[in-house]
Structures are given as structure tokens and as C-alpha cells.
Scaffold this motif. Structure first.
Motif, short mmCIF file in Angstrom:
data_model
loop_
_atom_site.label_atom_id
_atom_site.label_comp_id
_atom_site.label_asym_id
_atom_site.label_seq_id
_atom_site.Cartn_x
_atom_site.Cartn_y
_atom_site.Cartn_z
N ILE A 1 -12.49 -24.68 -2.05
CA ILE A 1 -12.22 -23.46 -2.81
C ILE A 1 -12.62 -23.59 -4.27
CG2 ILE A 1 -10.41 -21.87 -3.55
CD1 ILE A 1 -8.90 -22.57 -1.02
N LEU A 2 -12.19 -24.66 -4.92
CA LEU A 2 -12.40 -24.73 -6.36
C LEU A 2 -13.81 -25.09 -6.75
CD1 LEU A 2 -11.17 -24.58 -9.15
CD2 LEU A 2 -10.49 -26.96 -8.94
N PHE A 3 -14.37 -26.09 -6.12
CA PHE A 3 -15.70 -26.55 -6.46
C PHE A 3 -16.53 -26.75 -5.20
CE2 PHE A 3 -12.75 -28.66 -9.46
CZ PHE A 3 -13.10 -27.96 -10.59
N SER A 4 -17.81 -26.55 -5.32
CA SER A 4 -18.72 -27.01 -4.27
C SER A 4 -19.95 -27.57 -4.96
CB SER A 4 -19.11 -25.85 -3.34
OG SER A 4 -19.76 -24.83 -4.06
N LEU A 5 -20.59 -28.53 -4.32
CA LEU A 5 -21.70 -29.22 -4.95
C LEU A 5 -22.70 -29.66 -3.91
CD1 LEU A 5 -22.73 -30.70 -7.63
CD2 LEU A 5 -21.69 -32.72 -6.63
N SER A 6 -23.97 -29.40 -4.16
CA SER A 6 -25.00 -29.96 -3.29
C SER A 6 -25.36 -31.32 -3.85
CB SER A 6 -26.23 -29.03 -3.28
OG SER A 6 -26.68 -28.78 -4.59
N GLY B 1 -28.52 -34.42 -9.74
CA GLY B 1 -29.37 -33.27 -9.96
C GLY B 1 -28.81 -31.95 -9.52
N GLY B 2 -27.60 -31.92 -8.99
CA GLY B 2 -27.00 -30.66 -8.56
C GLY B 2 -26.13 -30.07 -9.66
N ALA B 3 -25.27 -29.15 -9.28
CA ALA B 3 -24.33 -28.54 -10.22
C ALA B 3 -23.07 -28.14 -9.48
CB ALA B 3 -24.97 -27.31 -10.89
N TRP B 4 -21.96 -28.19 -10.16
CA TRP B 4 -20.70 -27.76 -9.57
C TRP B 4 -20.62 -26.24 -9.58
CZ3 TRP B 4 -17.53 -31.10 -7.21
CH2 TRP B 4 -17.60 -32.46 -7.56
N SER C 1 -10.42 -16.55 -5.77
CA SER C 1 -11.48 -16.64 -6.78
C SER C 1 -12.05 -15.26 -7.07
CB SER C 1 -12.59 -17.56 -6.27
OG SER C 1 -13.74 -17.45 -7.09
N LEU C 2 -12.25 -14.97 -8.37
CA LEU C 2 -12.92 -13.71 -8.71
C LEU C 2 -14.42 -13.91 -8.91
CD1 LEU C 2 -13.61 -13.81 -11.99
CD2 LEU C 2 -11.24 -13.15 -12.20
N GLY C 3 -14.84 -15.17 -9.02
CA GLY C 3 -16.27 -15.46 -9.18
C GLY C 3 -16.50 -16.92 -9.48
N SER C 4 -17.75 -17.28 -9.68
CA SER C 4 -18.09 -18.68 -9.92
C SER C 4 -19.20 -18.80 -10.95
CB SER C 4 -18.51 -19.36 -8.61
OG SER C 4 -19.68 -18.75 -8.09
N VAL C 5 -19.22 -19.99 -11.59
CA VAL C 5 -20.25 -20.32 -12.58
C VAL C 5 -20.74 -21.73 -12.26
CG1 VAL C 5 -20.75 -20.65 -15.02
CG2 VAL C 5 -19.06 -18.95 -14.33
N LYS C 6 -22.03 -21.95 -12.32
CA LYS C 6 -22.57 -23.28 -12.09
C LYS C 6 -22.50 -24.09 -13.39
CE LYS C 6 -25.56 -22.25 -8.17
NZ LYS C 6 -24.60 -22.93 -7.26
N VAL C 7 -21.89 -25.27 -13.29
CA VAL C 7 -21.70 -26.12 -14.47
C VAL C 7 -21.95 -27.58 -14.10
CG1 VAL C 7 -20.04 -24.58 -15.56
CG2 VAL C 7 -19.23 -26.35 -14.01
N LYS C 8 -22.29 -28.38 -15.09
CA LYS C 8 -22.38 -29.82 -14.90
C LYS C 8 -22.34 -30.51 -16.25
CE LYS C 8 -27.48 -29.95 -14.75
NZ LYS C 8 -28.65 -30.38 -13.94
N ASN C 9 -21.80 -31.72 -16.25
CA ASN C 9 -21.71 -32.55 -17.46
C ASN C 9 -21.13 -31.76 -18.63
OD1 ASN C 9 -22.92 -34.65 -16.00
ND2 ASN C 9 -24.96 -33.94 -16.56
N THR C 10 -19.98 -31.15 -18.39
CA THR C 10 -19.37 -30.30 -19.42
C THR C 10 -17.86 -30.28 -19.26
OG1 THR C 10 -19.56 -28.14 -20.48
CG2 THR C 10 -19.40 -28.15 -18.09
N PHE C 11 -17.20 -29.84 -20.32
CA PHE C 11 -15.76 -29.65 -20.30
C PHE C 11 -15.45 -28.18 -20.04
CE2 PHE C 11 -16.17 -33.40 -23.05
CZ PHE C 11 -15.23 -34.24 -22.49
N VAL C 12 -14.31 -27.95 -19.40
CA VAL C 12 -13.83 -26.60 -19.14
C VAL C 12 -12.35 -26.53 -19.52
CG1 VAL C 12 -13.48 -24.77 -17.44
CG2 VAL C 12 -15.45 -26.31 -17.22
#
Length: 386
Positions: A23-28, A256-259, A273-284
Motif C-alpha cells: 500500500i505505502l510504497f512500491s518499487l521496481s 535505478g528505480g523509484a519508490w 491513498s489519494l495518490g502517489s509521487v515517485k521519489v528516491k534518495n530524498t526525505f519526506v
């Protein structure tokens, strides 16, 4: 918060991981091994580390170091007396035990976090205030109210109502504790390489009991911890994230992927979830009025974000603020401040900064964002791109 589950045993940990993965994250990403670790009870939340792929033994070693770091941070910054079990008190607890006019030496980390809180207080016009611990306790939002063995101990404590919340505290207590929330009366000193906090705020007396000003750095502590442990994660292997109850996160990857970062719908009872954003190597960092809240008998919402100007839960049309950027300590407190400020002031601030991508969800069913947000199917929000 983005996602919160209280994990008390191994079964719940497995369930929580499955939910977090699905639910929270998915990653290839790469690799099939999954490493999952938790640290219970860190400023009201559980810390979760998930590593997919990589070196299992390296992750275990890193987690041991991270756990020790979290122990150290809590021993310095926690306001919860139960964290010390009669041992050495934290910087915050030492300050809280001071009488008016008292002074205590603190670590450099505490000193600089106070400076960050000063910046947050200024930009929010005084709405953000780390000296509202007494008010948080008065309204029923400190850690003791979330324990199974909660019992009334203060004169201002109330019993739980029929809907699991509390009725509002007496006005005389709100007014008195608001005087204790005078952040300007907490002064700092530096001398010979040492750091000090000085309590100049006068005490108050209500119903024959005297109360002193009390400090609470939990609004910045989890973000500070995320900043501190992120450098320890880079050698873990393939893809990983560490979550501080969902309010503060670091998401990394090496394949090389993204969360796929799922943003919680704050108006959903099921935390969908109301939506998703692709992120990597970052703080939230995320703050919102939809966690740690309760209702009065008449159905009025009371949430944990206390307005330092009124002494009550913030009267705001902002349901949640998510910030995505390169630091977490300041953004942890900033997201809280922005929620309390209301949408007009919140968006005015965000439109004039370049440090963070943001997602602001309001009670008018609007999402204001400059991120590439993909809405979930069936979500009835209007996206306003900035």
C-alpha cells in the motif's frame, strides 16, 4: 502521518510489512530478499527499516548502529519521563524540571534544534511553538494518554467520553498554560564551548497547584533522527526506506528505480491513498490533523497540533502537508507549522521557496502541489498545480 501501525509482536510486524509493501510504497527494484526491522516507541511512533535485496548481514549491522543512535537521541531529547526509568534525564526533561529562573546545560544538538524552532516560530507568526507541552498534556495528546494503563493523575485530567475522546478542559487551565507557552521566555546561552537553556517564564498556579513551563521537541525530533541515520543507510545494498511512523521518512535506492510514495487521504476513515509521487534518495515529512485526534460528545474534532497563539488545537482548513526535500529536521517542524497556519499563509510560504516539493490537502477537497502527483482511481479531490 503517512502511515502508522502500532507493532507489538512478530505477527503484527509481518502484517505491517505486507501493508507497507503493498500500500505505502512500491518499487521496481532488484533482489528478492527483504530485511525488516523495527524500533518501538520513538517519540510516539515506531521506526521501521525495510531493505529489499542487498547484504542481509550488512543490513543487520547497520540496524544495530541505527538503534544505538536512536537510543542516544531519545536519551537527549525525550520529554517523556518514562523513557528514563529513574536514570539520567534528557536535556528536555532537565529543562522541564527547572523552576522559573533555572538554568541547565544541554548538548549542542539540543541547542541547535531550539534555534530551528525559533526560525519556525518566526515564519509561522508564533503558531509553531515547542513550549506547548503543558497544553498538549491538558488536551490529552501526550504519550501517557496512549498507554493501556492510563489513569487520571493531574487535577485537569478528564475521563474518556463515550466516543473515546475527552471533553474540553476548563478555560482557566487553557489561559494559564498558554502563559507558560511563552517561547520568547526560553533563552539560550553559550559560554566556553558549552550550551545552556534558561527558563525565565513565570510559573502559574491553578486550583492550588503550581505549574512550570515545559518543552517538547517531538515536532522536530523525528526529522532530526532521520537526518542523522540516513548517512548510515547508503551501503545497505539495493533499495531501502526508513520510516519514523510515517511522519518522517528517508527513501533510498541503488538499482535505478523509484519508490511510489502513497499520500494518505486525510478524510478517509480507512487511510486509503489519494495518490502517489515517485521519489528516491530524498526525505519526506508529513503532518496532518487526521492522526492523534479525538471527538467531543457533540462530535467536534480535537487534534494534536496545538496553536501556540490560542492554546487550543489549531483552527485550520489544512488537513495535511507533505514536504519532499534534502533535509528532514527542519521540514518535520515546518510541515506541522504549515498545517497550523491555514491554507492561505501555508501556500503563500510554499510558493516563495525552492527547497521542497509539496502536497497540501485542504478541507475543501483540494490538493495544492508542485509535485507530479498521480491521483488514485475514484478520488474526489481537485488538483491545483502550482
Amino acid at each position: 502521518m503517512l502511515y502508522t501501525v502500532i507493532m507489538k509482536n512478530a505477527i503484527k510486524k509481518i502484517i505491517c510489512f505486507l501493508l507497507a509493501s503493498a500500500i505505502l510504497f512500491s518499487l521496481s527494484g532488484c533482489g528478492k530478499n527483504v530485511i525488516y526491522e523495527t524500533y518501538d516507541g520513538f517519540f510516539g511512533s515506531d521506526v521501521t527499516l525495510v531493505v529489499t535485496g542487498g547484504d542481509f548481514s550488512a543490513a543487520k549491522r547497520a540496524w544495530k548502529t541505527i538503534s544505538k543512535k536512536l537510543d542516544d537521541i531519545k536519551s537527549v531529547l525525550s520529554a517523556d519521563e518514562s523513557d528514563f526509568d529513574g536514570g539520567k534525564k534528557s536535556d528536555v526533561a532537565l529543562f522541564n524540571s527547572l523552576p522559573s529562573g533555572g538554568k541547565t546545560e544541554v548538548t549542542e544538538a539540543t541547542f541547535h534544534l531550539i534555534e530551528e524552532c525559533v526560525r519556525l516560530g518566526v515564519l509561522s507568526g508564533g503558531v509553531f511553538n515547542p513550549c506547548v507541552f503543558g497544553l498538549s498534556d491538558l488536551w490529552g495528546f501526550t504519550s501517557r494518554f496512549y498507554r493501556a494503563d492510563y489513569k487520571r493523575k493531574e487535577k485537569y485530567d478528564r475521563d474518556f467520553n463515550s466516543v473515546g475522546g475527552f471533553e474540553d478542559p476548563r478555560r482557566e487551565y487553557i489561559d494559564a498554560f498558554l502563559r507558560l507557552a511563552d517561547f520568547s521566555s526560553l533563552t539560550t546561552e553559550q559560554s566556553d564551548g558549552k550550551y545552556y537553556l534558561v527558563k525565565t517564564c513565570p510559573s502559574v498556579t491553578v486550583d492550588g497547584t503550581t505549574y512550570e513551563q515545559r518543552l517538547d521537541l517531538s515536532a522536530v525530533a523525528k526529522g532530526y533522527a532521520a537526518d542523522e541515520v540516513a548517512p548510515l543507510l547508503g551501503s545497505l545494498g539495493c533499495d531501502y526506506y526508513i520510516s519514523f511512523g510515517g511522519s518522517s521518512l528517508y527513501l533510498g535506492e541503488t538499482c535505478g528505480g523509484a519508490w511510489d510514495l502513497k499520500i494518505t487521504d486525510p478524510s478517509s476513515k480507512t487511510r486509503s491513498s489519494l495518490g502517489s509521487v515517485k521519489v528516491k534518495n530524498t526525505f519526506v515529512s508529513t503532518a496532518g490533523t487526521y492522526e492523534r485526534r479525538y471527538f467531543t460528545e457533540s462530535g467536534e474534532l480535537r487534534h494534536h497540533i496545538i496553536d501556540g497563539l490560542t492554546g487550543s488545537p489549531a483552527d485550520t482548513d489544512v488537513l495535511s502537508v507533505t514536504l519532499i526535500g534534502d533535509d528532514c529536521s527542519f521540514s518535520d517542524g515546518l510541515s506541522t507549522a504549515l498545517v497550523a497556519m491555514g491554507s492561505k499563509a501555508c501556500l503563500e510560504y510554499l510558493e516563495n521557496q525552492t527547497d521542497y516539493r509539496y502536497i497540501v490537502v485542504t478541507s475543501a477537497k483540494k490538493i495544492f502541489t508542485d509535485a507530479d502527483l498521480t491521483l488514485s482511481d475514484g478520488v474526489d479531490y481537485t488538483v491545483v498545480k502550482r
